[in-house]
Design an enzyme around this catalytic site. Structure first.
Site, PDB file in Angstrom:
ATOM      1  N   LYS A   8       0.831  -1.200   0.000  1.00  0.00           N
ATOM      2  CA  LYS A   8       0.000   0.000   0.000  1.00  0.00           C
ATOM      3  C   LYS A   8       0.873   1.259   0.000  1.00  0.00           C
ATOM      4  O   LYS A   8       0.708   2.157  -0.838  1.00  0.00           O
ATOM      5  CB  LYS A   8      -0.926   0.012   1.205  1.00  0.00           C
ATOM      6  CG  LYS A   8      -1.674   1.320   1.387  1.00  0.00           C
ATOM      7  CD  LYS A   8      -2.410   1.359   2.717  1.00  0.00           C
ATOM      8  CE  LYS A   8      -2.970   2.749   2.983  1.00  0.00           C
ATOM      9  NZ  LYS A   8      -3.668   2.847   4.276  1.00  0.00           N
ATOM     10  N   ASP A  28      -5.960  -0.348  -0.504  1.00  0.00           N
ATOM     11  CA  ASP A  28      -6.114  -0.442   0.939  1.00  0.00           C
ATOM     12  C   ASP A  28      -7.440  -1.130   1.214  1.00  0.00           C
ATOM     13  O   ASP A  28      -8.072  -1.701   0.317  1.00  0.00           O
ATOM     14  CB  ASP A  28      -6.035   0.943   1.591  1.00  0.00           C
ATOM     15  CG  ASP A  28      -7.201   1.830   1.201  1.00  0.00           C
ATOM     16  OD1 ASP A  28      -8.035   1.409   0.360  1.00  0.00           O
ATOM     17  OD2 ASP A  28      -7.295   2.943   1.742  1.00  0.00           O
TER      18      ASP A  28
END
Length: 215
Positions: A123, A141
């Site tokens: 991420k 995410d």
């Protein structure tokens, strides 16, 4: 949701999110370094707390050279109360040392190099690539993972699987914006529990996969 629906969905999303504040990381994109550090601070931390902590820290240091000169306890006090602030303070200084030793104080722009830095997962690495360098990448995410599965656009079990699936089918022109759009939409409309489907402007495109209860 079908492939042909995607252009319309993204047009609607871009209009809808203008009513809401950008995710905290989106406010600190002046350099790849500020993106990297604000991303690290954001992990397991609410946006409001991340924004305030990032602003305080960048008032003291906005580059690895200055940051590595700060004592760990100074960084701790500055970023408190972000989640795991003691660990993050040590990680930030260690990353700065690596950047100075291995990258002449710069931030690497390749995903594999970023993933070698302590505390950096996919991420964070993808956000640095996209927000810091403007290169193609998809940051997945919990919001991106949840919503794209809820749409029925992908059928995956983990964020990493979602990233792979999106790289295979999502048109590249949407890669840079999908995270900001879906974080904002997920925080305000497409919530994890009891999403606000009655207020959703893209409801007609959505499969509402595994939505047991909505408002």
């Amino acid at each position: 949701m079908r492939d042909r629906d995607i252009p319309a969905v993204f047009r609607i999303l871009k209009e809808a999110v203008q009513a809401w504040r950008l995710p905290a990381v989106g406010h600190f994109t002046s350099t790849p370094f500020t993106v990297l550090i604000s991303c690290l601070l954001s992990l397991r931390t609410q946006d409001k707390t991340t924004y305030a902590a990032s602003a305080r820290l960048f008032d003291l240091a906005r580059d690895p050279q200055t940051m590595v000169g700060l004592a760990v306890d100074t960084i701790e006090k500055c970023i408190y109360p972000v989640g795991f602030y003691k660990t993050k303070a040590k990680t930030i200084r260690e990353i700065c040392r690596i950047l100075l030793d291995a990258y002449d104080g710069g931030v690497p722009h390749e995903l594999d190099d970023l993933l070698r830095l302590p505390g950096v997962g996919r991420k964070t690495a993808n956000l640095v690539v996209t927000l810091g360098f403007g290169k193609p990448g998809i940051c997945v995410d919990t919001h991106v993972h949840r919503i794209t599965n809820r749409w029925g656009y992908v059928q995956t079990k983990t964020p990493d699987q979602t990233e792979t699936a999106l790289r295979q089918k999502l048109p590249r022109r949407y890669w840079l914006v999908i995270n900001d759009l879906l974080v904002a939409y997920g925080q305000n409309i497409c919530k994890p529990i009891s999403p606000l489907c009655s207020a959703c402007s893209i409801q007609r495109f959505c499969d509402r996969s595994e939505v047991a209860r909505s408002r």
